[in-house]
Design an enzyme around this catalytic site. Structure first.
Site, mmCIF file in Angstrom:
data_model
loop_
_atom_site.group_PDB
_atom_site.id
_atom_site.type_symbol
_atom_site.label_atom_id
_atom_site.label_comp_id
_atom_site.label_asym_id
_atom_site.label_seq_id
_atom_site.Cartn_x
_atom_site.Cartn_y
_atom_site.Cartn_z
ATOM 1 N N HIS A 73 9.649 -5.317 -4.502
ATOM 2 C CA HIS A 73 9.818 -4.722 -5.835
ATOM 3 C C HIS A 73 10.074 -3.227 -5.679
ATOM 4 O O HIS A 73 10.052 -2.687 -4.573
ATOM 5 C CB HIS A 73 8.591 -4.981 -6.725
ATOM 6 C CG HIS A 73 7.308 -4.426 -6.183
ATOM 7 N ND1 HIS A 73 6.081 -4.697 -6.739
ATOM 8 C CD2 HIS A 73 7.041 -3.590 -5.130
ATOM 9 C CE1 HIS A 73 5.128 -4.070 -6.062
ATOM 10 N NE2 HIS A 73 5.689 -3.390 -5.089
ATOM 11 N N GLY B 169 0.819 -1.210 0.000
ATOM 12 C CA GLY B 169 0.000 0.000 0.000
ATOM 13 C C GLY B 169 0.850 1.255 0.000
ATOM 14 O O GLY B 169 1.908 1.309 -0.629
ATOM 15 N N ASP C 92 8.692 -7.923 -9.619
ATOM 16 C CA ASP C 92 8.101 -8.558 -8.447
ATOM 17 C C ASP C 92 8.873 -9.847 -8.156
ATOM 18 O O ASP C 92 8.900 -10.754 -8.993
ATOM 19 C CB ASP C 92 6.637 -8.910 -8.688
ATOM 20 C CG ASP C 92 5.753 -7.680 -8.852
ATOM 21 O OD1 ASP C 92 6.263 -6.559 -8.655
ATOM 22 O OD2 ASP C 92 4.569 -7.845 -9.178
ATOM 23 N N SER D 83 5.325 -6.076 -1.064
ATOM 24 C CA SER D 83 5.588 -4.670 -1.331
ATOM 25 C C SER D 83 5.875 -3.918 -0.016
ATOM 26 O O SER D 83 6.800 -4.264 0.704
ATOM 27 C CB SER D 83 4.394 -4.080 -2.094
ATOM 28 O OG SER D 83 4.653 -2.794 -2.549
ATOM 29 N N MET D 84 5.071 -2.906 0.319
ATOM 30 C CA MET D 84 5.296 -2.164 1.563
ATOM 31 C C MET D 84 5.107 -3.051 2.784
ATOM 32 O O MET D 84 5.747 -2.859 3.821
ATOM 33 C CB MET D 84 4.339 -0.968 1.633
ATOM 34 C CG MET D 84 4.813 0.147 2.549
ATOM 35 S SD MET D 84 6.370 0.868 1.990
ATOM 36 C CE MET D 84 7.305 0.826 3.504
#
Length: 199
Positions: free
Chosen positions: A118, A65, A169, A94-95
């Site tokens: 990523h 996010g 990714d 991700s985050m």
């Protein structure tokens, strides 16, 4: 959802969230947002005020996010006056992966949980003056460098390796995450849920 607990006053029905808080457990589920970050700040502040020496278990399952909200959570974990243990339930992408990997007091995953890292993504629909677009591009490059620096600090991987891995990714199984330095170990659910001092 409610649960039943036994107290000195007898049987009492409380919410599962209140029960979890009483055991110093915090859950980061879903998209990383400003609301999640502020709720997390409040929870950690309360735990710290109650007992700054007793660990807090943070369980995360997130697709990622907001970078800004995620870095707020990161800063809290890094600078809080209470030990914070991180546990991945399902996924930390991700985050969410940055938040999980930054745990200073243990980072553990269920056997089939996954982590994905990523480069930061560009928001769709960006536009405006050329100079504004250039400013946004420069900020994205700074953000990319900052996230890579954070991961380098917490994984021990060289910057060149991280730059290559973050181009796309990249998914890690639990054991691969341990081998890469994104996690410290793999644990079962029962072991994760044990209270401090339990055998």
């Amino acid at each position: 959802m409610n649960t039943v607990i036994r107290t000195n006053q007898g049987v009492q029905e409380i919410s599962v969230e209140a029960w979890a808080r009483s055991l110093r457990r915090c859950f980061l589920f879903g998209e990383v947002t400003d609301d999640m970050a502020m709720d997390f700040a409040k929870e950690i502040a309360r735990f710290q005020a109650e007992d700054s020496s007793k660990p807090v278990k943070v369980f995360i399952n997130s697709p990622g996010g907001s970078v800004g909200a995620g870095m707020l959570i990161y800063d809290i974990i890094q600078t809080a006056g209470v030990p914070i243990e991180m546990y991945c339930l399902g996924k930390a992408y991700s985050m969410g992966a940055i938040i999980f990997a930054c745990g200073k007091n243990g980072r553990y995953m269920l056997p089939h949980s996954k982590v994905m890292i990523h480069e930061p993504l560009i928001q769709t629909g960006l536009g405006g003056k050329t100079s504004s677009v250039q400013t946004l591009a420069n900020d994205m490059l700074r953000t990319k460098a900052s996230l890579a620096e954070v991961l380098q600090k917490h994984t021990g991987q060289p910057s060149e390796k991280l730059e290559e891995v973050m181009k796309n990714d990249t998914f890690f199984t639990a054991q691969e995450a341990v081998d890469f330095g994104l996690a410290d170990g793999v644990k079962g659910f029962e072991e994760m849920m044990k209270e401090e001092g339990e055998a």
